[in-house]
Enzyme design. Structure first.
Site, PDB file in Angstrom:
ATOM      1  N   HIS A 220      -4.471  -9.668   7.049  1.00 31.00           N
ATOM      2  CA  HIS A 220      -5.105 -10.419   5.969  1.00 31.00           C
ATOM      3  C   HIS A 220      -6.188 -11.354   6.470  1.00 31.00           C
ATOM      4  O   HIS A 220      -7.153 -11.640   5.766  1.00 31.00           O
ATOM      5  CB  HIS A 220      -4.045 -11.122   5.133  1.00 31.00           C
ATOM      6  CG  HIS A 220      -3.328 -10.129   4.276  1.00 31.00           C
ATOM      7  ND1 HIS A 220      -2.151  -9.551   4.668  1.00 31.00           N
ATOM      8  CD2 HIS A 220      -3.695  -9.543   3.118  1.00 31.00           C
ATOM      9  CE1 HIS A 220      -1.801  -8.666   3.743  1.00 31.00           C
ATOM     10  NE2 HIS A 220      -2.714  -8.647   2.804  1.00 31.00           N
ATOM     11  N   ARG A 327      -6.750 -10.879  -5.429  1.00 37.78           N
ATOM     12  CA  ARG A 327      -5.526 -11.199  -4.673  1.00 37.78           C
ATOM     13  C   ARG A 327      -5.087 -12.615  -5.056  1.00 37.78           C
ATOM     14  O   ARG A 327      -5.421 -13.591  -4.377  1.00 37.78           O
ATOM     15  CB  ARG A 327      -5.800 -11.113  -3.169  1.00 37.78           C
ATOM     16  CG  ARG A 327      -6.029  -9.701  -2.644  1.00 37.78           C
ATOM     17  CD  ARG A 327      -6.215  -9.715  -1.130  1.00 37.78           C
ATOM     18  NE  ARG A 327      -6.032  -8.412  -0.537  1.00 37.78           N
ATOM     19  CZ  ARG A 327      -7.027  -7.571  -0.195  1.00 37.78           C
ATOM     20  NH1 ARG A 327      -8.271  -7.909  -0.416  1.00 37.78           N
ATOM     21  NH2 ARG A 327      -6.753  -6.412   0.361  1.00 37.78           N
ATOM     22  N   ARG A 369      -3.926  -8.994  -9.522  1.00 34.83           N
ATOM     23  CA  ARG A 369      -2.668  -8.570  -8.922  1.00 34.83           C
ATOM     24  C   ARG A 369      -1.747  -9.783  -8.860  1.00 34.83           C
ATOM     25  O   ARG A 369      -2.170 -10.863  -8.457  1.00 34.83           O
ATOM     26  CB  ARG A 369      -2.900  -8.055  -7.505  1.00 34.83           C
ATOM     27  CG  ARG A 369      -1.579  -7.673  -6.850  1.00 34.83           C
ATOM     28  CD  ARG A 369      -1.784  -7.117  -5.489  1.00 34.83           C
ATOM     29  NE  ARG A 369      -2.201  -8.128  -4.541  1.00 34.83           N
ATOM     30  CZ  ARG A 369      -2.496  -7.845  -3.273  1.00 34.83           C
ATOM     31  NH1 ARG A 369      -2.450  -6.616  -2.847  1.00 34.83           N
ATOM     32  NH2 ARG A 369      -2.846  -8.789  -2.451  1.00 34.83           N
ATOM     33  N   GLU A 469       1.722   1.528  -2.526  1.00 34.23           N
ATOM     34  CA  GLU A 469       1.577   0.991  -1.169  1.00 34.23           C
ATOM     35  C   GLU A 469       2.717   1.419  -0.262  1.00 34.23           C
ATOM     36  O   GLU A 469       2.684   1.179   0.937  1.00 34.23           O
ATOM     37  CB  GLU A 469       1.578  -0.543  -1.206  1.00 34.23           C
ATOM     38  CG  GLU A 469       0.563  -1.125  -2.120  1.00 34.23           C
ATOM     39  CD  GLU A 469       0.509  -2.634  -2.030  1.00 34.23           C
ATOM     40  OE1 GLU A 469      -0.237  -3.132  -1.174  1.00 34.23           O
ATOM     41  OE2 GLU A 469       1.220  -3.302  -2.799  1.00 34.23           O
ATOM     42  N   ASN A 492      -4.031  -0.139   2.802  1.00 38.03           N
ATOM     43  CA  ASN A 492      -3.687  -0.972   3.965  1.00 38.03           C
ATOM     44  C   ASN A 492      -2.186  -0.925   4.219  1.00 38.03           C
ATOM     45  O   ASN A 492      -1.721  -0.732   5.342  1.00 38.03           O
ATOM     46  CB  ASN A 492      -4.105  -2.421   3.736  1.00 38.03           C
ATOM     47  CG  ASN A 492      -5.570  -2.551   3.391  1.00 38.03           C
ATOM     48  OD1 ASN A 492      -6.352  -1.673   3.726  1.00 38.03           O
ATOM     49  ND2 ASN A 492      -5.935  -3.616   2.713  1.00 38.03           N
ATOM     50  N   ASP A 493      -1.436  -1.126   3.148  1.00 34.98           N
ATOM     51  CA  ASP A 493       0.014  -1.089   3.308  1.00 34.98           C
ATOM     52  C   ASP A 493       0.545   0.335   3.353  1.00 34.98           C
ATOM     53  O   ASP A 493       1.511   0.612   4.058  1.00 34.98           O
ATOM     54  CB  ASP A 493       0.691  -1.874   2.167  1.00 34.98           C
ATOM     55  CG  ASP A 493       0.682  -3.362   2.463  1.00 34.98           C
ATOM     56  OD1 ASP A 493       0.990  -3.733   3.609  1.00 34.98           O
ATOM     57  OD2 ASP A 493       0.334  -4.144   1.563  1.00 34.98           O
ATOM     58  N   ARG A 503       0.406  -3.740  10.443  1.00 33.99           N
ATOM     59  CA  ARG A 503      -1.055  -3.825  10.310  1.00 33.99           C
ATOM     60  C   ARG A 503      -1.632  -5.073  10.961  1.00 33.99           C
ATOM     61  O   ARG A 503      -2.841  -5.161  11.188  1.00 33.99           O
ATOM     62  CB  ARG A 503      -1.447  -3.760   8.825  1.00 33.99           C
ATOM     63  CG  ARG A 503      -0.874  -4.886   8.014  1.00 33.99           C
ATOM     64  CD  ARG A 503      -1.010  -4.634   6.529  1.00 33.99           C
ATOM     65  NE  ARG A 503      -2.218  -5.193   5.975  1.00 33.99           N
ATOM     66  CZ  ARG A 503      -2.424  -5.379   4.671  1.00 33.99           C
ATOM     67  NH1 ARG A 503      -1.489  -5.011   3.787  1.00 33.99           N
ATOM     68  NH2 ARG A 503      -3.523  -5.900   4.230  1.00 33.99           N
ATOM     69  N   CYS A 540      -7.892   0.495  -3.518  1.00 39.07           N
ATOM     70  CA  CYS A 540      -8.357  -0.887  -3.330  1.00 39.07           C
ATOM     71  C   CYS A 540      -8.084  -1.389  -1.923  1.00 39.07           C
ATOM     72  O   CYS A 540      -8.320  -2.547  -1.616  1.00 39.07           O
ATOM     73  CB  CYS A 540      -7.745  -1.817  -4.369  1.00 39.07           C
ATOM     74  SG  CYS A 540      -5.958  -1.942  -4.228  1.00 39.07           S
TER      75      CYS A 540
HETATM   76  C1  PEP Z   1      -3.404  -2.812   0.393  1.00 39.23           C
HETATM   77  O1  PEP Z   1      -2.281  -2.918   0.867  1.00 39.23           O
HETATM   78  O2  PEP Z   1      -4.153  -1.843   0.633  1.00 39.23           O
HETATM   79  C2  PEP Z   1      -3.945  -3.866  -0.477  1.00 39.23           C
HETATM   80  C3  PEP Z   1      -5.089  -3.706  -1.113  1.00 39.23           C
HETATM   81  O3  PEP Z   1      -3.246  -5.014  -0.584  1.00 39.23           O
HETATM   82  P1  PEP Z   1      -3.224  -6.132   0.568  1.00 39.23           P
HETATM   83  O4  PEP Z   1      -4.250  -5.761   1.594  1.00 39.23           O
HETATM   84  O5  PEP Z   1      -3.524  -7.441  -0.082  1.00 39.23           O
HETATM   85  O6  PEP Z   1      -1.832  -6.045   1.075  1.00 39.23           O
HETATM   86 MG    MG Z   2      -0.963  -4.421   0.072  1.00 38.24          MG
END
Ligand code: PEP
Ligand code: MG
Length: 602
Positions: A220, A327, A369, A469, A492-493, A503, A540
């Site tokens: 993040h 977010r 979200r 996710e 990402n997740d 990550r 996203c």
């Molecule tokens: C993701 O996990 O791809 C996402 C967009 O949410 P975050 O990066 O805030 O976990």
């Molecule tokens: Mg995520």
């Protein structure tokens, strides 16, 4: 001497500037820039604290002198003497004055910066006795910081603005960093780690780039860095130990390299690259008002990811046609306080924030979200410390956290529903995996509506979406599609949980592979199934803003991408050059390949 440190590239471009080391002190200190007219007041705060600590030490020395050798060993008096000397040392006070008046650091920041410089000098000393004086210096600085607590004149300072590439921002309204702010050199931030909340504090500040020792590409911290649209490198391991305060540093955000103390030839070479980058941004800026339509006439929706309502200005400017991911957890972060109630924003504060985001988007939709804290996004440093021995990525995070605290969740839901009376809002739920979680979430949304009805408060309709996710969600799409209007793929997740790669952990970053066949399969199936059922689907995660994946995602049928505003124009350029008819067969071959990255490149 010139040397290079390697890390992971997370935000593109070249930054050249003097290093600002943000050190982690045992006392949490605020880092902010003061105004030039506040320099004297700030220096005075340090002087007053120093006088108070000197008096305190004199009193302690007097007490010690009255004690017998059994109560107060001889060393104690000597130690207090050393503390007095360190307190009065010109190296400390002179350095602090320098950082305040030359760099406009607030007093606490100036103190910890100078502490770090002197501490390194102690570390390099041959003599063991002198080396150990570092701990004394730290104690003296801690005493000063304690004394200064609550004396800050400026509680919510407005940071000076940083320089932007003029070519990239032809209608930028006066983003000159130097004008009126008193800072005449570009600064780059170097830190061991920065929490997402710290990053927010630094957002829109003067920094031209930043480097951290830890972090993965989609941690993040990296995500917020990308949203700052400045070159950044994370996972640079020892950078914060090797770089010294005020060193000249080049950050190459494309290659993930940090060059320290560059020679004039290297500086000239990177200066050239930097100008090339500015020109490229300038060229892309011309696409801002062009609709994102492929060569074969397919309309593509390019949406923005934001962290704060104020980010909507950048989203509109970049040509986003809506917000695909707000977010919201960033509204909740870094609000440390003794009681939980005052720490979290209440319904009214949240409502105002969501309404500002809706208004900021000028009639375009905003996807909010619900809170996703936990894992590498702790609410504050206290909860961060608590998580040390757990496995937070697999723990109480996102919707799990919300369902564990229904009162907090209902407050957020009511605020979002109220803001929906002012414009189009899509409500997005993170990290769902179980049908039971879906049921509970939906019934809490109903309950929030009923509460508002009972209170006679105006609220609006929202479209409901779920994030995909967790592989379990991607494998049970039919359950999700029964209940939700749209799905948003959080790559990402999804990558983290599919490949069992943290990550945020730079030591396994080389295995964090968005092009892994398993990841692509889950993404492709989600897109196909949503399209088959006529439901909306977008990506996203960071993959949506990575031009290396634009053609593939288009070929897989994706028509909605949500990314940091800084990525929109580059992705738009790819869209304008794409022919989806031709990409479909190619995407299929990538999907079926054992080595998709190679197939994509070939
Ligand atoms: C993701 O996990 O791809 C996402 C967009 O949410 P975050 O990066 O805030 O976990
Ligand atoms: Mg995520």
């Amino acid at each position: 001497m010139t040397f290079a440190v390697h890390g992971l590239p997370v935000a593109r471009g070249i930054a050249i500037g003097r290093a600002v080391l943000v050190v982690s002190s045992r006392i949490d200190v605020a880092h902010y820039f003061i105004k030039p007219e506040e320099i004297e007041t700030e220096i005075d705060r340090v002087r007053t604290a120093r006088n108070a600590v000197a008096e305190e030490l004199v009193k302690l020395q007097a007490n010690v002198a009255q004690m017998g050798p059994n109560d107060a060993p001889h060393e104690l008096a000597a130690l207090l003497e050393v503390h007095q000397m360190l307190l009065q040392d010109e190296a400390l006070s002179g350095g602090v004055k320098h950082w305040i008046s030359e760099r406009l650091y607030n007093a606490e920041w100036a103190l910890t910066t100078q502490l770090e410089i002197i501490a390194r000098q102690f570390d390099e000393m041959e003599d063991a006795y002198l080396r150990e004086r570092k701990a004394d210096l730290e104690q003296v600085v801690e005493r000063l910081l304690h004394r200064m607590k609550g004396t800050a004149a400026v509680l919510a300072p407005s940071p000076p603005r940083r320089k932007r590439a003029a070519a990239a921002d032809d209608d930028s309204d006066n983003d000159d960093p130097t004008a009126g702010d008193g800072i005449d050199v570009p600064l780059v931030l170097i830190a061991h780690d920065l929490s997402p909340a710290d990053m927010l504090q630094f957002k829109k500040s003067v920094f031209a780039g930043f480097v951290t020792d830890v972090g993965g590409r989609t941690s993040h911290t990296a995500i917020v860095a990308r949203s700052m649209d400045i070159p950044a490198v994370v996972g640079a391991r020892t950078a914060s130990q090797l770089v010294r305060q005020d060193d000249w540093v080049i950050i190459d955000g494309d290659a993930g390299v940090v060059i320290v103390d560059p020679s004039p030839i290297i500086l000239a070479e990177y200066g050239f690259k930097q100008r090339q980058g500015d020109l490229e941004r300038g060229r892309l800026a011309r696409l801002r008002h062009k609709p994102a339509v492929t060569l074969d006439g397919q309309r593509v929706e390019l949406l923005a990811n934001i962290e704060m309502p104020e980010d909507t200005a950048g989203a509109v400017k970049a040509g986003a046609v809506g917000v695909g991911l707000f977010r919201s957890e960033f509204l909740f972060m870094g609000r440390e306080s003794s009681t939980r109630q005052t720490r979290l924003p209440d319904e009214e504060e949240q409502y105002q924030a969501y309404k500002r985001a809706v208004e900021g988007m000028q009639g375009m939709p905003v996807t909010i979200r619900t809170i996703d804290v936990g894992a590498d996004k702790p609410l504050d440093s206290k909860s961060a410390n608590k998580q040390e021995h757990l496995n937070p990525a697999l723990g109480l995070r996102a919707i799990r956290w919300s369902l564990a605290d229904p009162a907090m969740f209902l407050t957020q839901l009511r605020a979002i529903l109220r803001a929906a009376a002012h414009g189009e809002i899509h409500l997005l739920i993170p990290m769902l995996a179980h049908a039971s979680e879906i049921r509970q979430t939906l019934s809490l949304i109903d309950f929030a509506r009923t509460e508002l009805d009972n209170r006679g408060v105006v609220h609006g309709q929202v479209k409901l979406g779920a994030m995909i996710e967790i592989p379990a969600a991607a494998l049970t799409l039919r359950i999700f599609l029964k209940h939700f209007d749209f799905l948003s793929i959080g790559t990402n997740d999804l990558i983290q949980y599919t490949l069992a790669i943290d990550r945020a952990d730079e030591s396994v970053a080389h295995l964090y592979d968005p092009a892994h066949p398993a990841v692509l399969r889950l993404v492709a199936d989600t897109i196909t199934e949503c399209r088959r059922q006529g439901k909306g689907v977008s990506v996203c995660g960071e993959m949506a803003g990575d031009v290396a994946f634009t053609r593939l995602l288009l070929g897989l049928g994706l028509r909605s991408f949500s990314m940091h505003p800084s990525r929109i124009l580059a992705v738009k350029q790819e869209v304008l050059r794409a022919d989806t008819g031709k990409l479909e067969a190619w995407a299929k071959s990538v999907l079926e390949s054992d080595d998709p990255a190679a197939t994509m490149a070939g």
